[in-house]
Design a protein around this motif. Sequence first.
Motif, PDB file in Angstrom:
ATOM      1  N   HIS B 652     -10.714  -4.778  -6.024  1.00 13.12           N
ATOM      2  CA  HIS B 652     -11.083  -6.184  -5.934  1.00 13.12           C
ATOM      3  C   HIS B 652     -10.514  -6.962  -7.129  1.00 13.12           C
ATOM      4  N   GLU B 855      -2.181  -6.179   0.015  1.00 14.43           N
ATOM      5  CA  GLU B 855      -3.517  -6.763   0.130  1.00 14.43           C
ATOM      6  C   GLU B 855      -3.485  -8.214  -0.364  1.00 14.43           C
ATOM      7  N   VAL B 859      -4.179 -11.847   1.549  1.00  9.27           N
ATOM      8  CA  VAL B 859      -5.091 -12.896   1.091  1.00  9.27           C
ATOM      9  C   VAL B 859      -4.331 -14.210   0.968  1.00  9.27           C
ATOM     10  N   TYR B 952     -11.402 -12.190   3.673  1.00  6.16           N
ATOM     11  CA  TYR B 952     -11.115 -11.829   2.284  1.00  6.16           C
ATOM     12  C   TYR B 952     -11.972 -12.669   1.344  1.00  6.16           C
TER      13      TYR B 952
END
Lengths: 96, 1004, 417
Positions: B652, B855, B859, B952
Motif C-alpha cells: 500500500h 498496480e 490506480v 483502489y
Amino acid sequence: MLLISCPYCGPRDEHEFSYGHEAHIARPTLEQQQTMSDAEWADYLFMRKNPKGVHFERWVHSRGCRQWFNVARHTVTHEIIKVYPMGEPAPNLEQK
Amino acid sequence: MSAQKNRLATGGRIDRSRPVRFTFDGKAYYGYQGDSLASALLANGVTLVGRSFKYHRPRGIVSAGAEEPNALIEVGTGNRREPNTRAPQIELYDGLTTASQNRWPSLDFDLGAVNSCLSRFFPSGFYYKTFKWPKDGWLFYEKFIRRMAGLGTGSTEADPDRYDKVYGHCDVMVVGGGPAGIAAALAAGRAGARVVLVDEQSELGGSLLSERDRSIDGKPAMDWVAAAEAELAAMPEVKVLTRTTAFAYLDANMLSCVERITDHIGPNASGPRQRLWRIRAREVILATGSIERPLVYSDNDRPGCMLASAGRTYVNRYGTAPGQRVVILTNNDTAYQTALDFAAAGVSVAAVVDLRANPQGALVQATRDKGIEVIANSAITHVKGAKQVKEVDVMSLSADGKSVTGGVRHIYCDTVLSSGGWQPTVHLHSQTRAKVVWNEELHAFVPGPVMPGQNNVSVGAAKGVFGLADCLAEGHEAGAEAARRFGFTNAAGSAAGAEAEPAAEPLRPMWIVPSDKPVGQGGKHFVDYQNDVTAADVMLAHREGYLSVEHLKRYTTMGMATDQGKTSNVNALAIMAGLRGMNIPEVGTTTFRPPYTPVTFGVFAGPDKGDFLDPIRKTPIHQWHADHGAAFECVGQWHRAWYYPKAGESMHDAVNREVKATRDSVGIVDASTLGKIDIQGPDAAWFLNMVYTNAWTKLEPGKCRYGFMCGEDGMVFDDGVTSRIAENHFHMTTTTGGAARVLSWLEEWHQCEWPDRKVYFTSVTEQWAVFALNGPNSRKVLEKVVSGIDLSEEAFPFMSWRDCEVAGVKARIFRISFTGALSFEVNVPPSYALHVWRALMSAGEEFNITPYGTEALHVLRAEKGFVIVGQETDGTMTPQDLGFEWIIGKAKPDFIGRRSHLRSDTARPDRKHLVGLLTENPQEVLPEGAQIVEHVKDKPPMTMIGHVTSSYWSPNANRSIAMAVIKNGRNRMGQTVYLPYDGKVVAARIAKTDFLQDGAAANA
Amino acid sequence: MKQNYSIFTLVRNALNYHQDWQEAWRSPAPKPEYDVIVIGGGGHGLATAYYLAKEHGITNVAVLEKGWLGGGNTGRNTTIVRSNYLWDESAHLYEHSLKLFEGLTQDLNYNVMFSQRGLMNLAHTQHDMQALRRRVYAIQLNGIDSEILTPEQIKEMVPILDCSATARYPIMGASLQRRGGVARHDAVAWGFARKADERGVDILQNTEVTGFRIENGVVKGVETTRGPIGAKKVGIVVAGHSGVLAGMAGFRLPVESHPLQALVSEPIKPILNTVVMSPQVHVYVSQSDKGELVLGAGIDAYTSYAQVGSPFIIENQLNALTDLFPCFGRLRMLRQWGGIVDTCPDASPIIGKTPVENLFINCGWGTGGFKATPGSGNVFAHTIARGEPHPLAVPFALDRFTSGYLIDEHGAAGVAH
C-alpha cells in the motif's frame, strides 16, 4: 492426433494448427445488414451446420505459416478428405 | 543365499551367475538377473502376494505378463513409491524394494478379509441399495468405503524423477517383437523402409521366450531371434525399442508408446526414467500376440491358481516351477504343452483335467505317453486352501456339461493351471474404432476391417493365427508388402520357416465350469479377479436388467480394474450371452480404451512442468526491476513489475508513493509488454475502419487515435492506440494479454473475408521496448536526453508521435497517456532498452523520477476513469455500455460488430453501464468484484444490479475510488447503492468516472 | 411398485442368494402412440420422463434411446456437481439441480452416492482473484454457499497441493463451495430409469430416431429403427447429437459438437478429499470412492462425433496436474475416453420450444451437463407438460441468440464444466 496437410507447408501435426470452425459462412453485405432481421443476423452469427459426416471447416497454421485454408473432414472418422485454399468453393464430394 | 526352493536346476533365460537381492514386505530374498519379481517370488516359494479389491481375498500370481490381475505391488519407498505395479512386469534389480498392498495390518493377517466372510451381503451394486439413511449419511459411510477401497498407497511427496518426450516418424511401425513382428520388421527393413519395432518386454522374442524346444530355419528359435536382432541393429533406418509399450492408437496412424528407460535399473540410474514416444507411421503392423483366458471354475482365485501359459513361461523362461505339484484344467490342447514342458523340467504334474469328452489330439497323446494322467470329461469343482492351493476336487461332467455327477476325486496339489483358450490382443486395432468380429472356430474376437485412414494390418496371434510357421510367413508378407507399397524395392528376402505344430482338436467352450453347488451358492467362480466379480454377479446383473455389456461392466465393475479386463472380458460377455440366450457377438463387445496398460502421469507431462509449464515472458529490462526490488505479477505469460517496495514499505505504501510521485512530478513505467502490430499496405486504413468502431481514413500521418475493437457479436474485444506512420503504414497497440489474439483476429478477417485487400500485419511487440514517462515533469526529463525534436506542446501536440533520438538511440515517441497526466511513451529497440531506461532515470533524478509498477498504473488510470479491457469488460460489454458512444463511427457504413449493436437486447438503453462509485466512507476501499444491490435485505437472495470492476485507494483524490458496471447506471447518477460483502454492507454513490476534476489534464 | 432397496431387503435377499431381485426396468415393446416421447435415454432424458410422471401426472411416456441408457455423456463425465455460477440465471438453474441432488437418493430409493465433499476453484493471478471474488460475492447474494479461501486454508484442506510461491502460477486463493462434490454418474441414470419405469414410463433401448412426423408445423410423432411411434409432444434431449436431431426436424441450432476427454488413474487409497479445479492451468480432479483420480479439462477445438480427441489435450492436462500435485507424477493413467458435448456460443444451455409446435429441445449443456441432470429434467418436464417454459428455463430459450440476451459463462468459467 489429426495430420493436416497445410497447403503451404505440407503435412503437420494438428497441434500446429488452430481450428476456425465452419467454412463458407459469407458475411452479410452492408446492404443485407441494413435490411435483415435480427433473426437472420443471428443465423449468420450463431447457427451452424454441425454435421455428422463431412464438415467443411477452416483451419489456420497458427504455429507455422499462419495461413488460413479450408478442410473437408469427416466428423465421425476424422478422415481428412480434402484441403483447399481459402476462397475456393466447397468441393462437391458426392461426385467423387 | 537363501534357497530358492522352486528354482529348477537348469534352464531359463536367467543369469545364474548374477544373484540379485530384493525385498518383499520387508523380507529379503534372492533371485537372478533376468528374473521378474513374479518369477523370483515364485522361485522363493512365495505364492501369497496380494489381496483383492473388495473381499480382500488372498491372491497369488495369475499370469506372466501385462494381463496380471492379482499380483499388484508397491515398488520403491518414499518419494519413489509406486503403487499397483504388476509383478510379472517388474524386472528384478539389486536393492529392489517391494511390498504387498490393500491389507492391514499384514498380508498374511488382513482385517479387511472380514469382507470375504460377509461377501454374501456385498453382491454387485449392493451400495446402490443401501447406505441411504439418514438423508445426509452418505458422507459418513463414504469415509469407510473409501478406506476399504483403493489398492496401493500413493506417495505424498513430489516425484523426483525426470521424464522425456520425443516424436518419431517411420514408414512401417511394428508393434510386438514376437516371431510375426520380427519377421515383419526384417522384411520391411531389408526392403529399405524406415522401420520402428517396439516391444514391451526386456528382450525380443515374444512367445518364443516361453518355448522349450522350437526351432526356426533349423536352429533354436532364440538363436534366430538373436540373429534377427543383430541384423535389425545393423540397418541404419531401423529402430528397435524394447521395454516400450505401444499403448494408444491415435488418429492418422499415430501411436503413443512409453519406453521404460531406467525402471529395470533402479533409482540410482542416470537419465530420464521413462520416455513418451509419439510415432507417426505410414503403415502399422500389429503383431501384438494373444492372451490366454482362464477358466471360470469354483474357487479359481486361490493363490496357486494360474494360467497354463504362465506356468509354462515360468518354467521355460525363468527356470522356476510355480509349485511342486500341478493340476492342469483345460478345454483345449495348448495346455498339454505346459504339461509336457513341466514333465521335461521334472515338475510333477498330478493330472490334466480336460473339460472335453474325449480328447485325442497329438499333444494329449504325448502327455499320456509321459505317464501323466488325463482325466477327460471332468471338472475341478473345488480348490481348497485359503492362502495356498492344497487340493482340488474333480468330478465328472454331465452330458450337457452344465453340471457334475458321480464321485469326487481329491487330488493333492499346490498349483492349478487353467486354459480356457486364447484371445487375440486386439486392443490397438479396436482403439482405432475399428470393429472386432467373433470367430466361431477360435471362440475369440479377431480384428475386423480397418478404419479408413488408419493403415494397419494385424498379423499372427493378434489376428488369430497361432502356428509359428504361419506367424513368420504373415509377418514377413505384411512387412514386405508395406515396404513395396511405399516404393522400397530392395530384396525383402524370404520368410523364415518352422516345423508345423501337431494338429489340435477344437476347444470346448464352457464359460462356467460347473461345481457340485449352484453358481453363487458354493465356492466363488471369479470372472474378474481384481475387482472380485464372480459369475454369480454377472447373473445378478442379468436378473436386474443390466443386460448390455456396458451396463454389465458398470454395474458389476467387471473389466474396470487395472488390468482392464484382459483376462475377464470375454468370459463375462460369454456368460451374459448364455444367460440371455444369445450368441456372443449379439450381446456386443466391450470398447477397448487407451491405454493398453496403465501409463505414468509423469511421462505425459514430460519436462513441461514448473517453469516450463507455460513460457515465461520478460521485458528487456526485467533484471533492472528485479535488482530494484520489484515485486512481480503474472499477466498472461508475462512477468511484470507490480510495485517497487522500499525497505519497510508495505505494498500500500509503495503504490501510494509511486502514484503520488507520478502525479506530482514524474513517474516511469516499463510498458514493453503492450502488444504492437505493424500494419502496412494501401488498404491499411480501410482495414482499420472495418476492425475498429471509429473512423480511420482521415487520420493524418504523425497522429494517433484511440479505438475499440468489437467481435462480430458487438462486444468489446480489445482496445488501444493506433498511429499513422505514413499514408499506408500504421502502428497498432493492443492490450498486453490481447496481443496474440488481436494479430490472429486481423489475419483471420484479412485472409478469410477480405483477401483482396492489400494489407500486411507483423507483430512487433518484441521489437520495441516501451517506457512511459508520466507526470508534469516528464517533458523536462525527456528534454535532457532527447535530440532531433522539439518537445513543446505546439511542435509535438497530444495524440501525435515523432521519430527522434533518446540518449543517442533511435527512438519513436508517442504523446499518448494512460494516466491523464502529461505523458511521453518512448519506444526504442530492445537491445538498447536498459541504456535508455538508465539515461531516463538519471535525467529524472533531480525530479525524483519514480519507477512504478502495474498496480500504480492501474490506480493512475482509474483516477481518470480509463478502462482496462478484461477488467471493466468481460465479453458482455459494448463500447456504448462503457460510455464510448462517441467512438462509434456513425457515418461509417460498416465495421465488425456494427449490426449486433442494433439487436433488441444490445440496443436497450438500460443495459449495464460503466460508472464511478464513491463510498460514503472515503476510507473504505471496496473489493473488486463486490456486487451491488439497490435494496439491502436481511439475508440473501438479493437482486444484484452490477458489480465493482476496479477499486483502489487514490492518494491523489485522497479517498477510495471505484469503477463499476451497473444496470442503467448512467441514468442513476448520484443515487446511493449498497454493497453487501464479507458480512457487512457498504453504501456508495454513483458518480462519474473521472475522480480528479482538479488533476493534471492530459494535454497540460 | 418396485421392490424397496434398503439394508433390510439386501440382507433378506442375501439369505436367498440374491435370486429374487427384480429387474430395475422393463424392456417393453413400443406402443403405437404416447402422450410424450422423450428422445434420449441419458440422465437428462430419464429425469425428464421421471418428473413428467411424478410431478405432472403424465405417465404415457416413452424414452427412446438409440443405444443403452445412460451411455452418452451421463456415463462419460467426471461426475462433478456444483452450482457456483456467476450469472443469476445460471446460478438459479444449477442451484435448483443441486437441491434436487441433495434429496435424490431418497427420492429415487437408489443411492446415487452424492458426496458433498466440497469443491475448490483455484486462482493463480490477480486477475483470477478479481474474477473469483466477483463470482463468490454474486453466488452468496443469490443465497448459495460459497466462500473464499486463503492459500493457508487451501494448504490445510489439500496438503498435497503445491502452494509454494515459486510455482509457475502460484496459488493465490480459491473459492470453495462446500455443498459441491461428486455423484455416481451411472447411478443417477439407473435410479431415474428405475423410478420412471415404476411409474409406467416405457424405456425403449436400442431404438434410434430416424425422422420426425411433422404436419402443418406440428409434431405428430417420430420414425424409429423399430417403426413409427406417434406422440402428442416430443422432447429432444440428445447431448452430442442435438444438431443432428434438429436437422431432422428442419431447424438449426447455435450448437457445435466437440470431443471432451477425461481419464482416470489407477485406484489408490484416499489421498484427495475435495474436488479441485484450476481454470488457469486447465485441469480438474477428484478422487472417486473406488480410489481412482478422475480428471478432466477443456474440449478439443474441432467439431466431432467420434468420442475421440487429441493426445495433447491429455498431455496439457497432466502437465497441469503434476505441476499442481507433484506427488501424482508416479501414478498411472488407467483409462481415457471421450464424450461428445454440444456447446453453445455463450456456454449456456438451450431449454424450451422449437420452431416446430409441440417439439421441445433441451441441449447445449457443453461440458457442464451432469451436474444439471435432475434440474434439467425437472424444468424440461414442466416445459413439456405445460407447453410453456419453466420460470427457471425462460432465459435459456433459443430466441436469446436473436435478441442478444446471452448468458455468457465463458468469462466466468474460464474452463467450463
